[in-house]
Write an enzyme that holds these catalytic residues in place. Sequence first.
Site, PDB file in Angstrom:
ATOM      1  N   LYS A  10       5.561  -3.893  -5.290  1.00 22.13           N
ATOM      2  CA  LYS A  10       6.994  -3.617  -5.297  1.00 22.13           C
ATOM      3  C   LYS A  10       7.618  -3.807  -3.926  1.00 22.13           C
ATOM      4  O   LYS A  10       8.686  -4.373  -3.795  1.00 22.13           O
ATOM      5  CB  LYS A  10       7.212  -2.172  -5.774  1.00 22.13           C
ATOM      6  CG  LYS A  10       8.663  -1.757  -5.862  1.00 22.13           C
ATOM      7  CD  LYS A  10       9.314  -2.407  -7.044  1.00 22.13           C
ATOM      8  CE  LYS A  10      10.757  -2.006  -7.221  1.00 22.13           C
ATOM      9  NZ  LYS A  10      11.459  -2.957  -8.096  1.00 22.13           N
TER      10      LYS A  10
ATOM     11  N   TRP B  80      -2.958  -2.546  -1.618  1.00 23.90           N
ATOM     12  CA  TRP B  80      -2.647  -3.952  -1.914  1.00 23.90           C
ATOM     13  C   TRP B  80      -3.307  -4.731  -0.786  1.00 23.90           C
ATOM     14  O   TRP B  80      -2.899  -4.648   0.365  1.00 23.90           O
ATOM     15  CB  TRP B  80      -1.140  -4.162  -1.926  1.00 23.90           C
ATOM     16  CG  TRP B  80      -0.714  -5.521  -2.364  1.00 23.90           C
ATOM     17  CD1 TRP B  80      -0.542  -5.964  -3.650  1.00 23.90           C
ATOM     18  CD2 TRP B  80      -0.372  -6.631  -1.524  1.00 23.90           C
ATOM     19  NE1 TRP B  80      -0.122  -7.271  -3.645  1.00 23.90           N
ATOM     20  CE2 TRP B  80      -0.012  -7.709  -2.361  1.00 23.90           C
ATOM     21  CE3 TRP B  80      -0.330  -6.819  -0.137  1.00 23.90           C
ATOM     22  CZ2 TRP B  80       0.380  -8.949  -1.872  1.00 23.90           C
ATOM     23  CZ3 TRP B  80       0.056  -8.061   0.349  1.00 23.90           C
ATOM     24  CH2 TRP B  80       0.411  -9.112  -0.513  1.00 23.90           C
TER      25      TRP B  80
ATOM     26  N   GLU C  68       7.077 -14.097 -12.952  1.00 24.39           N
ATOM     27  CA  GLU C  68       6.309 -13.037 -12.285  1.00 24.39           C
ATOM     28  C   GLU C  68       5.640 -12.088 -13.272  1.00 24.39           C
ATOM     29  O   GLU C  68       4.591 -11.536 -12.980  1.00 24.39           O
ATOM     30  CB  GLU C  68       7.130 -12.291 -11.234  1.00 24.39           C
ATOM     31  CG  GLU C  68       8.105 -11.280 -11.722  1.00 24.39           C
ATOM     32  CD  GLU C  68       8.812 -10.537 -10.582  1.00 24.39           C
ATOM     33  OE1 GLU C  68       8.183 -10.213  -9.568  1.00 24.39           O
ATOM     34  OE2 GLU C  68      10.011 -10.262 -10.719  1.00 24.39           O
TER      35      GLU C  68
ATOM     36  N   HIS D 130      18.394 -35.235 -11.296  1.00 27.49           N
ATOM     37  CA  HIS D 130      17.956 -35.870 -10.045  1.00 27.49           C
ATOM     38  C   HIS D 130      16.455 -35.721  -9.823  1.00 27.49           C
ATOM     39  O   HIS D 130      15.972 -35.886  -8.702  1.00 27.49           O
ATOM     40  CB  HIS D 130      18.735 -35.285  -8.865  1.00 27.49           C
ATOM     41  CG  HIS D 130      20.208 -35.546  -8.951  1.00 27.49           C
ATOM     42  ND1 HIS D 130      20.752 -36.795  -8.809  1.00 27.49           N
ATOM     43  CD2 HIS D 130      21.253 -34.724  -9.233  1.00 27.49           C
ATOM     44  CE1 HIS D 130      22.061 -36.735  -8.967  1.00 27.49           C
ATOM     45  NE2 HIS D 130      22.396 -35.486  -9.233  1.00 27.49           N
TER      46      HIS D 130
ATOM     47  N   ARG E 140       3.314   0.189  -5.238  1.00 28.50           N
ATOM     48  CA  ARG E 140       3.170  -0.408  -3.909  1.00 28.50           C
ATOM     49  C   ARG E 140       1.841  -1.149  -3.736  1.00 28.50           C
ATOM     50  O   ARG E 140       1.603  -1.780  -2.707  1.00 28.50           O
ATOM     51  CB  ARG E 140       3.265   0.685  -2.842  1.00 28.50           C
ATOM     52  CG  ARG E 140       4.585   1.401  -2.840  1.00 28.50           C
ATOM     53  CD  ARG E 140       4.599   2.474  -1.786  1.00 28.50           C
ATOM     54  NE  ARG E 140       4.515   1.908  -0.459  1.00 28.50           N
ATOM     55  CZ  ARG E 140       5.550   1.500   0.259  1.00 28.50           C
ATOM     56  NH1 ARG E 140       6.759   1.625  -0.226  1.00 28.50           N
ATOM     57  NH2 ARG E 140       5.393   0.992   1.464  1.00 28.50           N
TER      58      ARG E 140
ATOM     59  N   ASN F  88      -0.950   2.194   5.894  1.00 26.08           N
ATOM     60  CA  ASN F  88      -0.150   1.130   5.266  1.00 26.08           C
ATOM     61  C   ASN F  88       0.389   0.258   6.395  1.00 26.08           C
ATOM     62  O   ASN F  88       1.014   0.776   7.320  1.00 26.08           O
ATOM     63  CB  ASN F  88       0.995   1.775   4.465  1.00 26.08           C
ATOM     64  CG  ASN F  88       2.097   0.789   4.101  1.00 26.08           C
ATOM     65  OD1 ASN F  88       3.267   1.145   4.082  1.00 26.08           O
ATOM     66  ND2 ASN F  88       1.741  -0.430   3.795  1.00 26.08           N
ATOM     67  N   GLY F  89       0.138  -1.053   6.308  1.00 26.94           N
ATOM     68  CA  GLY F  89       0.623  -1.959   7.350  1.00 26.94           C
ATOM     69  C   GLY F  89      -0.507  -2.861   7.802  1.00 26.94           C
ATOM     70  O   GLY F  89      -1.495  -3.054   7.091  1.00 26.94           O
TER      71      GLY F  89
ATOM     72  N   CYS G  82       0.843  -1.184   0.000  1.00 27.04           N
ATOM     73  CA  CYS G  82       0.000   0.000   0.000  1.00 27.04           C
ATOM     74  C   CYS G  82       0.887   1.245   0.000  1.00 27.04           C
ATOM     75  O   CYS G  82       2.000   1.227   0.505  1.00 27.04           O
ATOM     76  CB  CYS G  82      -0.952   0.109   1.182  1.00 27.04           C
ATOM     77  SG  CYS G  82      -2.050  -1.296   1.362  1.00 27.04           S
TER      78      CYS G  82
ATOM     79  N   GLU H 187      17.130 -16.198 -10.905  1.00 22.12           N
ATOM     80  CA  GLU H 187      16.589 -14.863 -11.159  1.00 22.12           C
ATOM     81  C   GLU H 187      15.879 -14.820 -12.514  1.00 22.12           C
ATOM     82  O   GLU H 187      14.807 -14.218 -12.652  1.00 22.12           O
ATOM     83  CB  GLU H 187      17.722 -13.827 -11.082  1.00 22.12           C
ATOM     84  CG  GLU H 187      17.358 -12.415 -11.471  1.00 22.12           C
ATOM     85  CD  GLU H 187      16.233 -11.811 -10.624  1.00 22.12           C
ATOM     86  OE1 GLU H 187      15.843 -12.382  -9.607  1.00 22.12           O
ATOM     87  OE2 GLU H 187      15.717 -10.758 -11.043  1.00 22.12           O
TER      88      GLU H 187
ATOM     89  N   LYS I 103      11.960 -13.807 -12.874  1.00 24.42           N
ATOM     90  CA  LYS I 103      11.513 -12.684 -13.708  1.00 24.42           C
ATOM     91  C   LYS I 103      10.480 -13.170 -14.718  1.00 24.42           C
ATOM     92  O   LYS I 103       9.449 -12.553 -14.941  1.00 24.42           O
ATOM     93  CB  LYS I 103      12.739 -12.107 -14.425  1.00 24.42           C
ATOM     94  CG  LYS I 103      12.728 -10.649 -14.663  1.00 24.42           C
ATOM     95  CD  LYS I 103      13.229  -9.806 -13.515  1.00 24.42           C
ATOM     96  CE  LYS I 103      12.698 -10.158 -12.167  1.00 24.42           C
ATOM     97  NZ  LYS I 103      13.263  -9.457 -11.065  1.00 24.42           N
TER      98      LYS I 103
HETATM   99  C1  AGP Z   1      11.510  -9.161  -7.857  1.00 24.46           C
HETATM  100  O1  AGP Z   1      11.234  -8.898  -9.180  1.00 24.46           O
HETATM  101  C2  AGP Z   1      10.393  -8.993  -6.914  1.00 24.46           C
HETATM  102  N1  AGP Z   1       9.736  -7.762  -7.049  1.00 24.46           N
HETATM  103  C3  AGP Z   1      10.685  -9.412  -5.479  1.00 24.46           C
HETATM  104  O2  AGP Z   1      11.169 -10.722  -5.499  1.00 24.46           O
HETATM  105  C4  AGP Z   1      11.661  -8.550  -4.653  1.00 24.46           C
HETATM  106  O3  AGP Z   1      12.954  -8.710  -5.136  1.00 24.46           O
HETATM  107  C5  AGP Z   1      11.552  -8.946  -3.180  1.00 24.46           C
HETATM  108  O4  AGP Z   1      10.256  -8.678  -2.726  1.00 24.46           O
HETATM  109  C6  AGP Z   1      12.566  -8.259  -2.304  1.00 24.46           C
HETATM  110  O5  AGP Z   1      12.421  -6.870  -2.320  1.00 24.46           O
HETATM  111  P1  AGP Z   1      13.519  -5.919  -1.688  1.00 24.46           P
HETATM  112  O6  AGP Z   1      14.753  -6.046  -2.517  1.00 24.46           O
HETATM  113  O7  AGP Z   1      12.931  -4.552  -1.761  1.00 24.46           O
HETATM  114  O8  AGP Z   1      13.761  -6.377  -0.287  1.00 24.46           O
END
Ligand code: AGP
Length: 608
Positions: free
Chosen positions: A603, A74, A486, A502, A27, A100-101, A2, A479, A483
């Site tokens: 994010k 969110w 997601e 395995h 966010r 937010n929280g 949020c 990674e 990517k």
């Molecule tokens: C990556 O594309 C994601 N958005 C997510 O995995 C992100 O890297 C993770 O939430 C950690 O975020 P941070 O680096 O702000 O701690």
Amino acid sequence: MCGIIARVGSGDAVQELLTGLENLEYRGYDSAGIAVKNGDGPTVVKRQGQISQLRDVLDEDLPAGAVGIGHTRWSTHGPPTDENAHPHTDEHGRVAVVHNGIIENYNELRAGLQERGHEFTSDTDTEVIPHLVEEYLDEGHSPESAFRETVRKLSGSYAIAMLVAEEDAIYATRRGSPLVLGLKEGKYFLASDVPAFLDFTDDVVYLDDGDVVVVDADGHAITDLAGNPVDRSVQTVDWNPEDAGKSGYEHYMLKEINEQPTALRQTLRGRADPLTGEITLEDFPPGTFADVESVQFVACGTSYHAALAGANVLTERGVPAQAFIASEYATAPAPLTGETLVVAVTQSGETADTLAALRRATAAGARTVAVTNVVGSTAARECDDALFIRAGPEIGVAATKTFSSQVVTLSLLCKRIAQDVTGDSNGDVRQLLEALSELPGDLQQVLDESTAREVAEEYAGSDAYFFIGRGSAYPVVLEGALKFKEISYEHAEGFAAGELKHGPLALVTPETTVFAVFTGRNDEKTLSNVKEVQARGAPVVAVAADADANDEIAEFADAVLSIPDTHHPGVAGVLANVQLQLVAYHAANLLGRPIDKPRNLAKSVTVE
Ligand code: AGP
């Protein structure tokens, strides 16, 4: 999760609140709303859906007011509906609140309020706040006192901003969720993150947990919850508004992928001298880590993959090091001593899982360092020291340029640690620094010449996408798969190349596209694994240096995504990752996915 914004000062608040919300949309983006003061009391407009939908509603009937608050959500408590959207109000519309929280004791507070006759209109934890404030106002408290009394009753994490009918002021506080104050000649902003108000000011006060802020057109006051003044300095941020905009790109993600040469120049500026072989890291001169016996990294998602790369650098040099998924570490921390260094890797510096792991490590007596992009973030402030990756603001939910900057920053930090711990002052540092000095240019070459789009088109429609690699390529394939999944929503998995046989090999069919990453070390073994998947009919896309020189790789691969030859496996991994970022981007774009706002994600993940 949020985003919240508040604004007070001369002129009308609504457009500035909307700009702020658009800059915070990364966010959360399942509903949004604003409340502005226009004489009688707060006018609230809120809608399910993205901020553009809120804008459409406001275009039809624009409220006016110089004081306002806004929120982009969110969901944590209750589905994304108009009712659950913020701001939330008391029954009489006197008090409007954005939050937010998570208010952890909201069930108990809500039950008490219901017993006292309050009726609720949403499923949210937040709604208890305006109801509590209303009770205190009814008892004769001033708005500020009612706010403080309410905050005393809350447990959990929160950044809150409140508007009341009685005053043209904003009341705000934070505990465990970010909140920054922006100042500009008679105008004040409060927001979850600096980009929210970067269009209006770059003078910022980073607030601490427990700070209570009251702002009106005449000024601001920061106190603790008891009302004692606290001193917080004003800092000028060196991000400019264009950095936070799209600059003509269709998506933030593509813009941020293309910004990587510049971001890496910033990351490296003044830190790496290939001529002398010297690493200069602001607060970490040689000898800083002489007492360290082992290193534990804690991180989530993309940052965890960067942490794995950092741990590789250390173990290669004989320093015991391990990367942990932060949420697991917070649940069951690894044993540590006072000589264990815990490095929190977090782009935002606000990830709740990483902060929880960090707090476990601090409580156990570890020394801590944050590697983060955000000056003033919670991680930067809670750790003993911080090292900034200097990538500039990243808005796309999918982390791209921050991964590259994290890996490069960690490679320098880990060399410094290894030098201090082993006493070996030179090692292979010069080779790294030479490769890093070429990296921004090499990366530009990848961006200019990549055939990732053609590869994405050729292999669109596969049942699944596997990514394999060894050693320094292993974090890169994890990674690459993260990517891809997601933003495309396609099934993608990353595997250690040697592990495929395995178990996961059972899933490989002619409809499984396999991306194999070669970094110049252990390539022969990875090539054997490529042959194993090819024998099952799977198409293979190799990501490798200079395909002409790697005749055997080119012979076995169905397609090659080429990277310049760096002669350094760690640096080659950064370049290979950029090819995989581009493949993921183009695959998602072909599928018409909302690339900057993938479903169910945000994010900054500020809940555990
Ligand atoms: C990556 O594309 C994601 N958005 C997510 O995995 C992100 O890297 C993770 O939430 C950690 O975020 P941070 O680096 O702000 O701690």
